[in-house]
Design a protein around this motif. Structure first.
Motif, PDB file in Angstrom:
ATOM      1  N   ASP A 194       8.273   2.839  -3.350  1.00 49.14           N
ATOM      2  CA  ASP A 194       7.963   2.243  -2.046  1.00 49.14           C
ATOM      3  C   ASP A 194       8.743   3.027  -1.004  1.00 49.14           C
ATOM      4  N   THR A 239      14.296  -5.565   4.138  1.00 49.66           N
ATOM      5  CA  THR A 239      15.155  -6.683   3.710  1.00 49.66           C
ATOM      6  C   THR A 239      15.439  -6.611   2.212  1.00 49.66           C
ATOM      7  N   GLY A 240      14.560  -5.884   1.491  1.00 46.84           N
ATOM      8  CA  GLY A 240      14.679  -5.813   0.037  1.00 46.84           C
ATOM      9  C   GLY A 240      13.798  -6.821  -0.687  1.00 46.84           C
ATOM     10  N   SER A 280      10.509  -7.238  -0.982  1.00 52.06           N
ATOM     11  CA  SER A 280       9.384  -6.712  -1.772  1.00 52.06           C
ATOM     12  C   SER A 280       9.898  -6.041  -3.049  1.00 52.06           C
ATOM     13  N   ARG A 332       4.400  -7.966   3.128  1.00 53.76           N
ATOM     14  CA  ARG A 332       5.418  -8.793   3.766  1.00 53.76           C
ATOM     15  C   ARG A 332       4.749  -9.651   4.826  1.00 53.76           C
ATOM     16  N   ARG A 372       0.793  -1.207   0.000  1.00 55.30           N
ATOM     17  CA  ARG A 372       0.000   0.000   0.000  1.00 55.30           C
ATOM     18  C   ARG A 372       0.840   1.279   0.000  1.00 55.30           C
TER      19      ARG A 372
HETATM   20  C1  PRP Z   1       6.372  -2.593   3.868  1.00 57.98           C
HETATM   21  C2  PRP Z   1       7.003  -1.546   2.959  1.00 57.98           C
HETATM   22  C3  PRP Z   1       7.622  -2.367   1.860  1.00 57.98           C
HETATM   23  C4  PRP Z   1       8.078  -3.592   2.612  1.00 57.98           C
HETATM   24  C5  PRP Z   1       9.549  -3.448   2.909  1.00 57.98           C
HETATM   25  O1  PRP Z   1       5.163  -3.012   3.352  1.00 57.98           O
HETATM   26  O2  PRP Z   1       6.075  -0.585   2.483  1.00 57.98           O
HETATM   27  O3  PRP Z   1       6.706  -2.714   0.835  1.00 57.98           O
HETATM   28  O4  PRP Z   1       7.332  -3.651   3.840  1.00 57.98           O
HETATM   29  O5  PRP Z   1      10.040  -4.616   3.474  1.00 57.98           O
HETATM   30  P1  PRP Z   1      11.048  -5.578   2.723  1.00 57.98           P
HETATM   31  O6  PRP Z   1      12.091  -4.727   2.073  1.00 57.98           O
HETATM   32  O7  PRP Z   1      11.621  -6.415   3.843  1.00 57.98           O
HETATM   33  O8  PRP Z   1      10.285  -6.410   1.738  1.00 57.98           O
HETATM   34  P2  PRP Z   1       4.144  -3.928   4.180  1.00 57.98           P
HETATM   35  O9  PRP Z   1       4.449  -5.366   4.026  1.00 57.98           O
HETATM   36  O10 PRP Z   1       4.079  -3.431   5.596  1.00 57.98           O
HETATM   37  O11 PRP Z   1       2.778  -3.690   3.439  1.00 57.98           O
HETATM   38  P3  PRP Z   1       1.816  -2.405   3.473  1.00 57.98           P
HETATM   39  O12 PRP Z   1       2.464  -1.341   2.617  1.00 57.98           O
HETATM   40  O13 PRP Z   1       0.551  -2.915   2.885  1.00 57.98           O
HETATM   41  O14 PRP Z   1       1.684  -1.955   4.918  1.00 57.98           O
END
Ligand code: PRP
Length: 212
Positions: free
Chosen positions: A130, A135-136, A138, A103, A78
């Motif tokens: 984003d 962690t990278g 997503s 995530r 989101r």
């Molecule tokens: C958060 C953020 C990234 C991700 C980063 O999203 O907006 O998309 O986590 O983490 P990563 O680098 O370890 O993958 P989240 O999963 O909280 O979803 P949301 O935006 O729907 O809250």
């Protein structure tokens, strides 16, 4: 080798500090995210290809320029949604393609639940949006999707990154251009960026209750 640009402009540091502050309201968080997105995009678009065009001013004819590349903004839902409008203001002809990735809270691994990317006809330049690169995982999932689409140039715009996330994406994608406002040193046991700013999606959309 992948390039990493940290935008350390005074206004970036000012607005990022507001985002980090847990007292900042959801409305204030959204406003700050918009301002930082514009500042990041200004830097991230400096190498866009332009073509020269003639234009008639009220006085004479002169040579100007227009952006040549077909550009896509690709917000990761989101939190990436909050970065779209300010950048679309700067690049009104950009396409917007949405990717839904969250995530998993138990594993911290990305789960893709929505993908509005067409099967063919890739754009020239994709800007993945984003606010957070932790962690990278997503971002890597999003970039792989864009590579499968055939996009030749991919830029990742993240307001805040953990150094582990920077290392992960740059190691995997040697042609990637990454633009960030800050690189924080740590991830905690839940894989949250430290010091960070919390969860950008929850703070922007006022959904902290989801984690109670
Ligand atoms: C958060 C953020 C990234 C991700 C980063 O999203 O907006 O998309 O986590 O983490 P990563 O680098 O370890 O993958 P989240 O999963 O909280 O979803 P949301 O935006 O729907 O809250």
């Amino acid at each position: 080798m992948a390039s990493v640009v940290q935008v350390s402009h005074p206004l970036v540091r000012h607005h990022l500090t507001r985002l980090r502050d847990q007292k900042t309201s959801a409305a204030g968080f959204r406003n700050g995210l918009q301002r930082l997105s514009s500042l990041l995009a200004y830097v991230a678009t400096q190498d866009l290809d332009v073509r020269e065009i003639e234009v008639d001013t009220p006085l004479t004819t002169t040579t100007g320029a227009e952006v040549k590349s077909v550009i896509a903004l690709v917000p990761i839902l989101r939190a990436g949604l909050g970065m779209v409008d300010p950048i679309l203001d700067l690049i009104p002809d950009a396409e917007v393609w949405h990717l839904g990735i969250y995530r998993d809270e138990a594993t911290a691994l990305p789960v893709q639940y929505y993908c509005k990317i067409p099967p063919s006809g890739p754009v020239d330049v994709a800007m993945v949006l984003d606010p957070m690169l932790a962690t990278g995982g997503s971002a890597i999932a999003a970039i792989e999707t864009l590579q499968d689409w055939g996009v030749p140039k991919i830029k990742l715009l993240s307001v805040i990154a953990a150094s582990a996330g920077v290392e992960a994406v740059t190691a995997q994608f040697p042609d990637l251009q990454l633009f960030v406002c800050a690189i924080d040193p740590d991830l905690n046991t839940r894989k949250f960026i430290v010091p960070g700013l919390g969860d950008a999606g929850d703070r922007a959309f006022n959904t902290h209750r989801a984690h109670e």
